[in-house]
Motif scaffolding. Structure first.
Motif, PDB file in Angstrom:
ATOM      1  N   ASP A   1       0.856  -1.184   0.000  1.00 21.90           N
ATOM      2  CA  ASP A   1       0.000   0.000   0.000  1.00 21.90           C
ATOM      3  C   ASP A   1       0.898   1.241   0.000  1.00 21.90           C
TER       4      ASP A   1
ATOM      5  N   ARG B   1      -3.085   2.046  -5.574  1.00 19.89           N
ATOM      6  CA  ARG B   1      -4.063   1.363  -4.718  1.00 19.89           C
ATOM      7  C   ARG B   1      -4.953   0.409  -5.518  1.00 19.89           C
TER       8      ARG B   1
ATOM      9  N   GLU C   1      -5.800  -2.947  -3.771  1.00 17.40           N
ATOM     10  CA  GLU C   1      -6.766  -2.762  -2.687  1.00 17.40           C
ATOM     11  C   GLU C   1      -8.178  -2.594  -3.257  1.00 17.40           C
TER      12      GLU C   1
ATOM     13  N   HIS D   1      -9.551  -5.951  -4.628  1.00 16.79           N
ATOM     14  CA  HIS D   1      -9.996  -6.836  -3.550  1.00 16.79           C
ATOM     15  C   HIS D   1     -11.286  -6.320  -2.909  1.00 16.79           C
ATOM     16  N   GLN D   2     -11.370  -5.028  -2.722  1.00 16.07           N
ATOM     17  CA  GLN D   2     -12.589  -4.431  -2.167  1.00 16.07           C
ATOM     18  C   GLN D   2     -13.790  -4.739  -3.070  1.00 16.07           C
TER      19      GLN D   2
ATOM     20  N   LYS E   1     -10.687  -4.191   4.370  1.00 17.08           N
ATOM     21  CA  LYS E   1      -9.383  -3.855   4.956  1.00 17.08           C
ATOM     22  C   LYS E   1      -9.477  -4.032   6.465  1.00 17.08           C
TER      23      LYS E   1
ATOM     24  N   THR F   1      -3.338  -2.216   8.903  1.00 18.58           N
ATOM     25  CA  THR F   1      -2.271  -1.531   8.185  1.00 18.58           C
ATOM     26  C   THR F   1      -0.986  -1.611   8.992  1.00 18.58           C
TER      27      THR F   1
ATOM     28  N   ILE G   1      -1.058  -3.581   3.816  1.00 15.50           N
ATOM     29  CA  ILE G   1      -2.384  -3.755   4.407  1.00 15.50           C
ATOM     30  C   ILE G   1      -2.799  -5.222   4.325  1.00 15.50           C
TER      31      ILE G   1
ATOM     32  N   MET H   1      -6.245  -7.546   3.964  1.00 13.04           N
ATOM     33  CA  MET H   1      -7.658  -7.534   3.624  1.00 13.04           C
ATOM     34  C   MET H   1      -8.207  -8.935   3.868  1.00 13.04           C
TER      35      MET H   1
END
Length: 175
Positions: free
Chosen positions: A124, A134, A137, A140-141, A147, A150, A165, A167
């Motif tokens: 990250d 990002r 991230e 995956h979101q 998340k 961190t 991070i 997740m």
């Protein structure tokens, strides 16, 4: 034109998978390895994963465009219902839905194995740069990961510090 298929990786795929992965080692802060592993070492990594977990490739018209696999989360017996995921796509194959196809197939196989929690450890950026954005991230979101933690400035590559991070996606019931 043939539609993309998902299949289990074999050690014979090592050369192509390493070709995909090498870009992430040499040109990005997505992988925090500094040196590209040898084909022999990469074959060994594939063999180790396949002893217990799925290791999948996405292939279209005989060409592999990406891979994803699960591996132990922490490595103690109490964590046997959890695993960590890794995914890499050919740098020129983004936006074709390969990542979703790989993760959907991986998730289905992991559910059958009794896995309940999936984790992904992601570089990250402190500030987005030419080596790290990002995008992972956000990917995956988009697939339902949340998340959960961190670690600040814990990775150093290309003369700068990066955060990491974690997740998580829960895919089963904890009884």
């Amino acid at each position: 034109m043939q539609e993309a298929i998902i299949r289990s990786a074999t050690v014979n795929d090592a050369e192509r998978l390493l070709e995909i992965y090498s870009y992430y080692v040499t040109d990005t802060a997505i992988s925090w390895e500094y040196d590209v592993p040898s084909v022999e070492e990469f074959r060994g990594r594939i063999e180790d994963v396949l002893k217990k977990y799925p290791y999948l490739v996405v292939e279209e018209n005989g060409v592999i465009y990406g891979y994803a696999y699960a591996h132990p989360f922490v490595g103690r017996a109490a964590y046997d219902h959890s695993c960590e995921l890794t995914i890499y796509l050919d740098k020129d194959a983004k936006g074709r839905g390969y990542g979703r196809k790989l993760y959907d197939a991986l998730e289905a196989q992991l559910k059958e194995m009794g896995i309940l929690n999936m984790y992904s450890c992601i570089g990250d950026p402190v500030e987005e740069d030419e080596y790290l954005t990002r995008n992972s991230e956000l990917f995956h979101q988009h697939l339902g990961f949340t998340k959960v933690g961190t670690f600040y400035k814990c990775g150093y590559k290309f003369g700068r510090w990066y955060n990491m991070i974690w997740m998580e996606k829960i895919i089963g019931e904890h009884r």
